[in-house]
Design a protein around this motif. Structure first.
Motif, PDB file in Angstrom:
ATOM      1  N   ALA B  62     -49.777 -47.468 -35.166  1.00  0.00           N
ATOM      2  CA  ALA B  62     -49.584 -47.042 -33.775  1.00  0.00           C
ATOM      3  C   ALA B  62     -50.361 -45.760 -33.485  1.00  0.00           C
ATOM      4  CB  ALA B  62     -48.096 -46.837 -33.503  1.00  0.00           C
ATOM      5  N   GLY B  63     -50.364 -44.848 -34.445  1.00  0.00           N
ATOM      6  CA  GLY B  63     -51.134 -43.619 -34.255  1.00  0.00           C
ATOM      7  C   GLY B  63     -52.621 -43.914 -34.090  1.00  0.00           C
ATOM      8  N   PHE B  64     -53.121 -44.819 -34.906  1.00  0.00           N
ATOM      9  CA  PHE B  64     -54.509 -45.250 -34.752  1.00  0.00           C
ATOM     10  C   PHE B  64     -54.731 -45.828 -33.349  1.00  0.00           C
ATOM     11  CE2 PHE B  64     -55.097 -45.706 -39.517  1.00  0.00           C
ATOM     12  CZ  PHE B  64     -56.230 -44.903 -39.604  1.00  0.00           C
ATOM     13  N   ALA B  66     -53.175 -45.315 -30.675  1.00  0.00           N
ATOM     14  CA  ALA B  66     -53.071 -44.296 -29.622  1.00  0.00           C
ATOM     15  C   ALA B  66     -54.316 -43.415 -29.583  1.00  0.00           C
ATOM     16  CB  ALA B  66     -51.828 -43.437 -29.846  1.00  0.00           C
TER      17      ALA B  66
END
Lengths: 276, 311
Positions: B62-64, B66
């Motif tokens: 998810a961080g990627f 985002a």
């Protein structure tokens, strides 16, 4: 090094933000006062002193530092800071948790300008931060990720999965800050789930560990600088705080994790926070 | 010789991802099983082995996502849709981040490892998440298309994959459209609407039934969400009987999705579901387990013969 004059300004902001957050939580009769008050200096120093390239006119600027409030229930304090920065009008605070409001019960990256990552379900914010940090590295971006964790949140197993992976990936563009207020929803952390020596735990997972008074602006800012200087390993700042800080009857009391604020408590809070 | 779905997937990741720096690939210590390891060999700098920690892996993805990346998240279907679900729901479903969740070893395809490693509920779980799209490819060609589609399309997606070789259903280069089911065999007496492995099992069943003078239409409904409502309606009206076929529990998966459409449209057609009948099936050879669960070609034949008179 942060200057005396700036420290004073930030302290004044913290007092105002505490007052405003209590005011809104009293008005709405819903939301989390305890953890919002304990994290006040942490969020305020990050947003108004430490973080780079924050620009309300361009909230998605790719080179901005990121703030992940993994303990998403402290949303009111985050919203108050973002409003002060100009991401949305301060008056909008009065729509907190209303139907259709941009200020949801927990932070939502789609709804609220300035919110970098959705949060609320505890334990997953550090993982998301690692993804952001790795993407920065792949793209050669200078941005830094600040991740604010609750101490109760450290009960979640995913936090420790994330901790070991941050060390594996040699992440040094994240600074995690634990709002170590020693109280969770049902009681004290020692009663509900004793975490033992948190510093030793993070060290054992390969982290550089700093500790400070989480209500001391200067202490926090000094730690942020120290963390940035450490290369090749992730850093966590264990910030000693008091749940409900600033309102005497709320301090250290799990009951104020998420209780509507009654009239007597509100009157006392306003007096103690200089609102009346 | 047909290719295994996992090989087709891993090779497609390399083919479509190697020159696209947005693509990052994550795995939870099973990259030699999921074949995401093929991407590691080609693009090690964009491959992240997260260890046996699916929840963290889903959060990292998810961080990627985002931050402008297109993360492919790999592990066994049963583990990512259980241990990874909190992050998938919060960041993929609620925050609409473009995470591509690849559930390897879907259904009972990891047959010998037994019920702990089978995935009989993943389609139900992922279908229930708002904003998620759900796909289940039936052969190599479709798997390749799906990987490309996942890169080209910004939605959160669940790709329900499989371990084994599935017979080729399509010619190489066949193109597909999201939400558009494919008629892979014409017929008039009943329609079997299938996904994944069950498309070829349904085709085998159609051959068997042909010898009994029963003419079966077979529809490949690889796009389970969004689903091709018009095709379902058309088949019900034209053939008068609908049989769904899936390598999944009969509750919550393809059968339920098709039944929802029929009910919503008020179509009172003859209807039954082929799937694993609300139980776990244990260890064994893949074909033995399919027969035991009643989802092999004969399982489909029996289901058809419940609705259509067979001699």
């Amino acid at each position: 090094m942060i200057k005396e004059k700036e420290i004073k300004k930030l302290e004044e902001k913290c007092l105002k933000f505490r007052r405003d957050v209590i005011d809104v939580l009293h008005e709405k009769k819903t939301g989390h006062p305890g953890g919002s008050l304990s994290v006040c200096e942490i969020l305020t120093t990050l947003l108004f002193h430490q973080m780079k390239n924050l620009n309300p006119a361009n909230p998605l600027h790719p080179d901005r530092d990121r703030l992940i409030l993994s303990k998403g229930h402290a949303a009111p304090m985050l919203y108050r800071g973002l409003a002060e920065l100009g991401y949305f009008p301060v008056e909008e605070m009065h729509t907190l948790r209303d139907f259709g409001s941009r200020l949801q019960g927990h932070p939502c990256m789609l709804d609220t300008p300035g919110v970098d990552m959705t949060s609320g379900p505890l334990g997953i914010g550090l993982s998301a931060s690692i993804g952001i940090a790795l993407a920065f590295r792949l793209d050669g971006r200078k941005g830094h990720v600040y991740t604010v964790l609750g101490d109760g949140e450290l009960n979640e197993g995913t936090i420790w999965e994330a901790a070991m992976s941050a060390a594996k990936f040699k992440i040094d563009n994240i600074t995690a800050i634990v709002d170590w207020n020693r109280v969770q929803l049902d009681g004290t952390t020692d009663d509900i789930m004793p975490m033992g020596n948190i510093a030793d735990k993070f060290k054992a997972f390969g982290w550089n560990v700093l500790e400070c008074d989480g209500h001391c602006v200067k202490n926090l800012c000094d730690c942020y600088d120290k963390a940035l200087a450490i290369k090749g390993v992730p850093t966590v700042i264990l910030a000693h705080t008091i749940k409900g800080k600033g309102v005497s009857v709320m301090e250290g009391k799990s009951a104020w994790h998420g209780k509507p604020i009654d009239e007597d408590t509100f009157a006392l809070a306003m007096e103690e926070l200089g609102g009346r | 010789m047909a290719k295994s779905i996992r090989d087709a997937y891993g090779e497609a990741l390399v083919e479509f991802g190697k020159n696209d720096t947005r693509v990052v690939v994550l795995d939870a210590d099973v990259s030699s099983s999921t074949k995401s390891g093929l991407f590691y060999k080609t693009c090690p700098e964009r491959f992240f082995n997260c260890g046996i920690a699916e929840s963290n892996m889903a959060g990292i993805a998810a961080g990627f996502a985002a931050t402008g990346k297109i993360p492919f998240v790999n592990t066994f279907a049963v583990f990512i849709t259980s241990n990874g679900l909190n992050a998938i729901r919060t960041f993929g479903s609620y925050s609409e981040l473009p995470v591509k969740i690849a559930g390897a070893y879907g259904g009972i395809s990891d047959s010998f490892d037994g019920s702990t490693h089978h995935s009989l509920e993943d389609i139900a779980i992922m279908r229930a998440l708002p904003n998620f799209k759900v796909f289940c490819p039936c052969d190599e060609t479709q798997t390749r298309w799906l990987v490309k589609h996942a890169i080209d399309n910004p939605d959160p997606m669940y790709l329900r994959l499989a371990r084994n070789e599935f017979p080729d259903v399509y010619k190489r280069g066949q193109s597909f459209e999201e939400g558009r089911a494919m008629i892979v065999r014409e017929g008039k007496d009943a329609t079997v609407i299938a996904c994944g492995l069950m498309v070829s099992n349904a085709l085998k069943a159609a051959e068997i039934l042909e010898r009994k003078n029963i003419s079966i239409r077979v529809v490949d409904i690889f796009s389970i969400k969004p689903i091709d409502e018009n095709m379902i309606e058309k088949c019900a009206r034209e053939t008068g009987a609908v049989i769904t076929a899936e390598e999944h529990n009969i509750y919550g998966g393809l059968g339920s999705a098709v039944a929802e459409v029929l009910a919503k449209k008020g179509i009172g057609t003859k209807f039954t579901m082929v799937g694993v009948n609300d139980r776990h099936v244990g260890s064994g050879p893949y074909d033995t387990l399919q027969a035991y669960a009643g989802i092999d070609a004969y399982g489909v034949v029996n289901a058809v013969c419940k609705l259509v008179e067979c001699n």
